[in-house]
Design a protein around this motif. Structure first.
Motif, PDB file in Angstrom:
ATOM      1  N   SER A  94     -11.552 -51.914 -30.404  1.00 24.16           N
ATOM      2  CA  SER A  94     -11.566 -52.663 -29.147  1.00 24.16           C
ATOM      3  C   SER A  94     -12.497 -51.963 -28.161  1.00 24.16           C
ATOM      4  O   SER A  94     -12.556 -50.716 -28.094  1.00 24.16           O
ATOM      5  CB  SER A  94     -10.153 -52.761 -28.553  1.00 24.16           C
ATOM      6  N   ILE A  95     -13.238 -52.768 -27.385  1.00 26.79           N
ATOM      7  CA  ILE A  95     -14.192 -52.235 -26.399  1.00 26.79           C
ATOM      8  C   ILE A  95     -13.727 -52.653 -25.000  1.00 26.79           C
ATOM      9  O   ILE A  95     -13.416 -53.829 -24.759  1.00 26.79           O
ATOM     10  CB  ILE A  95     -15.619 -52.748 -26.663  1.00 26.79           C
ATOM     11  N   PHE A  96     -13.722 -51.698 -24.091  1.00 22.78           N
ATOM     12  CA  PHE A  96     -13.309 -51.945 -22.712  1.00 22.78           C
ATOM     13  C   PHE A  96     -14.506 -51.615 -21.793  1.00 22.78           C
ATOM     14  O   PHE A  96     -15.074 -50.510 -21.864  1.00 22.78           O
ATOM     15  CB  PHE A  96     -12.107 -51.080 -22.341  1.00 22.78           C
ATOM     16  N   TYR A  97     -14.822 -52.559 -20.909  1.00 23.93           N
ATOM     17  CA  TYR A  97     -15.906 -52.360 -19.925  1.00 23.93           C
ATOM     18  C   TYR A  97     -15.274 -52.314 -18.541  1.00 23.93           C
ATOM     19  O   TYR A  97     -14.471 -53.189 -18.165  1.00 23.93           O
ATOM     20  CB  TYR A  97     -16.920 -53.494 -19.978  1.00 23.93           C
ATOM     21  N   TYR A  98     -15.665 -51.337 -17.764  1.00 18.42           N
ATOM     22  CA  TYR A  98     -15.188 -51.223 -16.386  1.00 18.42           C
ATOM     23  C   TYR A  98     -16.215 -50.418 -15.598  1.00 18.42           C
ATOM     24  O   TYR A  98     -17.149 -49.828 -16.161  1.00 18.42           O
ATOM     25  CB  TYR A  98     -13.799 -50.568 -16.333  1.00 18.42           C
ATOM     26  N   TRP A  99     -16.038 -50.415 -14.274  1.00 24.21           N
ATOM     27  CA  TRP A  99     -16.951 -49.637 -13.438  1.00 24.21           C
ATOM     28  C   TRP A  99     -16.180 -48.994 -12.302  1.00 24.21           C
ATOM     29  O   TRP A  99     -15.089 -49.444 -11.918  1.00 24.21           O
ATOM     30  CB  TRP A  99     -18.100 -50.490 -12.911  1.00 24.21           C
ATOM     31  N   ILE A 100     -16.774 -47.939 -11.754  1.00 24.70           N
ATOM     32  CA  ILE A 100     -16.186 -47.199 -10.634  1.00 24.70           C
ATOM     33  C   ILE A 100     -17.119 -47.355  -9.448  1.00 24.70           C
ATOM     34  O   ILE A 100     -18.296 -46.976  -9.511  1.00 24.70           O
ATOM     35  CB  ILE A 100     -15.988 -45.713 -10.987  1.00 24.70           C
ATOM     36  N   ASN A 101     -16.608 -47.952  -8.366  1.00 25.32           N
ATOM     37  CA  ASN A 101     -17.444 -48.223  -7.201  1.00 25.32           C
ATOM     38  C   ASN A 101     -17.613 -46.975  -6.349  1.00 25.32           C
ATOM     39  O   ASN A 101     -17.164 -45.871  -6.714  1.00 25.32           O
ATOM     40  CB  ASN A 101     -16.859 -49.381  -6.392  1.00 25.32           C
ATOM     41  N   SER A 102     -18.283 -47.161  -5.189  1.00 20.56           N
ATOM     42  CA  SER A 102     -18.573 -46.021  -4.307  1.00 20.56           C
ATOM     43  C   SER A 102     -17.316 -45.415  -3.700  1.00 20.56           C
ATOM     44  O   SER A 102     -17.342 -44.268  -3.236  1.00 20.56           O
ATOM     45  CB  SER A 102     -19.519 -46.470  -3.191  1.00 20.56           C
ATOM     46  N   LEU A 103     -16.225 -46.157  -3.717  1.00 23.44           N
ATOM     47  CA  LEU A 103     -14.958 -45.641  -3.185  1.00 23.44           C
ATOM     48  C   LEU A 103     -14.128 -44.938  -4.242  1.00 23.44           C
ATOM     49  O   LEU A 103     -13.025 -44.456  -3.953  1.00 23.44           O
ATOM     50  CB  LEU A 103     -14.143 -46.783  -2.564  1.00 23.44           C
ATOM     51  N   GLY A 104     -14.627 -44.887  -5.478  1.00 23.92           N
ATOM     52  CA  GLY A 104     -13.895 -44.227  -6.550  1.00 23.92           C
ATOM     53  C   GLY A 104     -12.851 -45.104  -7.209  1.00 23.92           C
ATOM     54  O   GLY A 104     -12.006 -44.593  -7.967  1.00 23.92           O
ATOM     55  N   GLN A 105     -12.894 -46.387  -6.949  1.00 21.58           N
ATOM     56  CA  GLN A 105     -11.915 -47.304  -7.540  1.00 21.58           C
ATOM     57  C   GLN A 105     -12.360 -47.733  -8.928  1.00 21.58           C
ATOM     58  O   GLN A 105     -13.535 -48.047  -9.145  1.00 21.58           O
ATOM     59  CB  GLN A 105     -11.732 -48.529  -6.639  1.00 21.58           C
ATOM     60  N   ASN A 106     -11.419 -47.772  -9.846  1.00 23.87           N
ATOM     61  CA  ASN A 106     -11.670 -48.181 -11.219  1.00 23.87           C
ATOM     62  C   ASN A 106     -11.430 -49.692 -11.321  1.00 23.87           C
ATOM     63  O   ASN A 106     -10.304 -50.172 -11.157  1.00 23.87           O
ATOM     64  CB  ASN A 106     -10.738 -47.423 -12.178  1.00 23.87           C
ATOM     65  N   ILE A 107     -12.517 -50.447 -11.571  1.00 24.37           N
ATOM     66  CA  ILE A 107     -12.439 -51.911 -11.599  1.00 24.37           C
ATOM     67  C   ILE A 107     -12.771 -52.384 -13.004  1.00 24.37           C
ATOM     68  O   ILE A 107     -13.899 -52.188 -13.473  1.00 24.37           O
ATOM     69  CB  ILE A 107     -13.400 -52.539 -10.577  1.00 24.37           C
ATOM     70  N   PRO A 108     -11.818 -52.998 -13.719  1.00 25.69           N
ATOM     71  CA  PRO A 108     -12.101 -53.492 -15.074  1.00 25.69           C
ATOM     72  C   PRO A 108     -13.008 -54.715 -15.038  1.00 25.69           C
ATOM     73  O   PRO A 108     -12.938 -55.535 -14.121  1.00 25.69           O
ATOM     74  CB  PRO A 108     -10.711 -53.831 -15.625  1.00 25.69           C
ATOM     75  N   ILE A 109     -13.837 -54.821 -16.040  1.00 25.50           N
ATOM     76  CA  ILE A 109     -14.748 -55.963 -16.170  1.00 25.50           C
ATOM     77  C   ILE A 109     -14.260 -56.903 -17.269  1.00 25.50           C
ATOM     78  O   ILE A 109     -13.991 -58.070 -17.026  1.00 25.50           O
ATOM     79  CB  ILE A 109     -16.187 -55.481 -16.453  1.00 25.50           C
ATOM     80  N   CYS A 110     -14.165 -56.400 -18.450  1.00 26.06           N
ATOM     81  CA  CYS A 110     -13.660 -57.200 -19.560  1.00 26.06           C
ATOM     82  C   CYS A 110     -13.332 -56.278 -20.720  1.00 26.06           C
ATOM     83  O   CYS A 110     -13.676 -55.090 -20.721  1.00 26.06           O
ATOM     84  CB  CYS A 110     -14.653 -58.279 -19.977  1.00 26.06           C
ATOM     85  N   ASN A 111     -12.681 -56.836 -21.755  1.00 25.30           N
ATOM     86  CA  ASN A 111     -12.422 -56.117 -22.995  1.00 25.30           C
ATOM     87  C   ASN A 111     -12.438 -57.122 -24.134  1.00 25.30           C
ATOM     88  O   ASN A 111     -12.139 -58.311 -23.945  1.00 25.30           O
ATOM     89  CB  ASN A 111     -11.098 -55.357 -22.949  1.00 25.30           C
ATOM     90  N   LYS A 112     -12.807 -56.643 -25.294  1.00 24.75           N
ATOM     91  CA  LYS A 112     -12.903 -57.510 -26.458  1.00 24.75           C
ATOM     92  C   LYS A 112     -12.695 -56.689 -27.726  1.00 24.75           C
ATOM     93  O   LYS A 112     -12.919 -55.476 -27.739  1.00 24.75           O
ATOM     94  CB  LYS A 112     -14.258 -58.216 -26.497  1.00 24.75           C
ATOM     95  N   SER A 113     -12.264 -57.384 -28.771  1.00 21.65           N
ATOM     96  CA  SER A 113     -12.030 -56.758 -30.070  1.00 21.65           C
ATOM     97  C   SER A 113     -13.185 -57.077 -31.002  1.00 21.65           C
ATOM     98  O   SER A 113     -13.720 -58.190 -30.996  1.00 21.65           O
ATOM     99  CB  SER A 113     -10.707 -57.257 -30.686  1.00 21.65           C
ATOM    100  N   GLU A 114     -13.582 -56.084 -31.766  1.00 26.67           N
ATOM    101  CA  GLU A 114     -14.686 -56.231 -32.688  1.00 26.67           C
ATOM    102  C   GLU A 114     -14.231 -55.872 -34.112  1.00 26.67           C
ATOM    103  O   GLU A 114     -13.405 -54.963 -34.320  1.00 26.67           O
ATOM    104  CB  GLU A 114     -15.852 -55.321 -32.291  1.00 26.67           C
ATOM    105  N   SER A 115     -14.794 -56.596 -35.069  1.00 30.35           N
ATOM    106  CA  SER A 115     -14.562 -56.317 -36.485  1.00 30.35           C
ATOM    107  C   SER A 115     -15.915 -56.384 -37.194  1.00 30.35           C
ATOM    108  O   SER A 115     -16.547 -57.448 -37.257  1.00 30.35           O
ATOM    109  CB  SER A 115     -13.585 -57.320 -37.083  1.00 30.35           C
ATOM    110  N   VAL A 116     -16.348 -55.257 -37.661  1.00 40.39           N
ATOM    111  CA  VAL A 116     -17.665 -55.155 -38.279  1.00 40.39           C
ATOM    112  C   VAL A 116     -17.501 -55.272 -39.798  1.00 40.39           C
ATOM    113  O   VAL A 116     -16.743 -54.488 -40.419  1.00 40.39           O
ATOM    114  CB  VAL A 116     -18.338 -53.827 -37.903  1.00 40.39           C
ATOM    115  N   PRO A 117     -18.173 -56.221 -40.401  1.00 43.35           N
ATOM    116  CA  PRO A 117     -18.072 -56.317 -41.865  1.00 43.35           C
ATOM    117  C   PRO A 117     -18.750 -55.126 -42.546  1.00 43.35           C
ATOM    118  O   PRO A 117     -19.762 -54.595 -42.059  1.00 43.35           O
ATOM    119  CB  PRO A 117     -18.793 -57.620 -42.172  1.00 43.35           C
ATOM    120  N   MET A 118     -18.169 -54.690 -43.634  1.00 42.18           N
ATOM    121  CA  MET A 118     -18.689 -53.535 -44.359  1.00 42.18           C
ATOM    122  C   MET A 118     -19.628 -54.008 -45.474  1.00 42.18           C
ATOM    123  O   MET A 118     -19.192 -54.734 -46.382  1.00 42.18           O
ATOM    124  CB  MET A 118     -17.542 -52.729 -44.959  1.00 42.18           C
TER     125      MET A 118
END
Length: 246
Positions: free
Chosen positions: A57-81
């Motif tokens: 699973s991949i989680f994207y988020y960012w931290i603004n100038s005030l130091g706040q943790n703001i989530p953007i999105c998350n998604k699950s990945e399955s890579v074929p072998m």
């Protein structure tokens, strides 16, 4: 029994070795983006081709100038072998594109990948949101105005130097002009006295000579009958008188 334990320990060692090869990279570390334009958050996932690590699973988020943790999105990945790629290392990019709404979107954006028992966090990418891009300014008018001012200053300086040089090198000419102007402004003076007589500079005996010549010239003319002897006589007498006076 001992052989079975060796196989189990070897399998666990391979799992630990495979888990140690997972990583998350984010490059470049700094990006500059304009408002209302999309930007990609880099997220490169490195993992071995094993059933345990091909799903995460991949989680994207960012931290603004005030130091706040703001989530953007998350998604699950399955890579074929792929066949024949078991236990080899794979590197797959999962960039996420976002749209910057305002300048407050400036901050550090992170990508975190989580497996069942392992999670890795990227070092983050600092994104600078700008309101306007680079505007190429035209310097044509500025250059023209600068050249005009420079030429005017040089012309004034050259004129001042020429006038100063004339004033220094030609002071007599200026004085003559001033005296001439003064004479022209003065009222006409009285007529100069008449020159002294020509005879004033002669000696006394020279004056007698010229006086005798004048007396001869002023005598009345004679008749034709007496012209020749009297004329000779007059010339002789005048000659004697002239020699005596000299």
């Amino acid at each position: 029994m001992a052989s079975n334990l060796k196989v189990i320990f070897l399998f666990l060692w391979l799992l630990q070795r495979g888990g140690g090869n997972v990583d998350v990279q984010q490059k470049p570390p700094i990006q500059v983006a304009l408002l209302k334009e999309g930007i990609s958050i880099p997220c490169k996932v490195i993992f071995p081709y094993m059933p345990k690590y091909t799903k995460f699973s991949i989680f994207y988020y960012w931290i603004n100038s005030l130091g706040q943790n703001i989530p953007i999105c998350n998604k699950s990945e399955s890579v074929p072998m792929p066949s024949g790629k078991e236990n080899t290392t794979a590197t797959v990019s999962f960039d996420h594109r976002i749209l910057l709404e305002n300048t407050s979107s400036t901050g550090t954006y992170y990508c975190k990948v989580k497996w069942n028992d392992i999670q890795k966090l990227g070092k983050g990418v600092f994104v600078l949101a700008r309101g306007t891009g680079y505007v190429q300014t035209s310097y044509g008018w500025e250059i023209l105005i600068t050249l005009t001012v420079l030429l005017a200053a040089l012309s004034i300086t050259a004129t001042a130097l020429i006038l100063w040089k004339r004033k220094v090198l030609c002071p007599r000419r200026n004085q003559i002009n001033i005296l001439r102007q003064k004479e022209e402004t003065q009222p006409p003076s009285a007529s100069p006295p008449p020159p002294p007589p020509v005879y004033d500079c002669l000696d006394l005996h020279h004056v007698d000579v010229y006086s005798s010549l004048e007396n001869i010239a002023n005598k009345p003319s004679l008749s034709p009958s007496d012209k020749t002897p009297k004329k000779q006589m007059t010339l002789e007498e005048s000659s004697d008188i002239l020699y005596e006076n000299i």
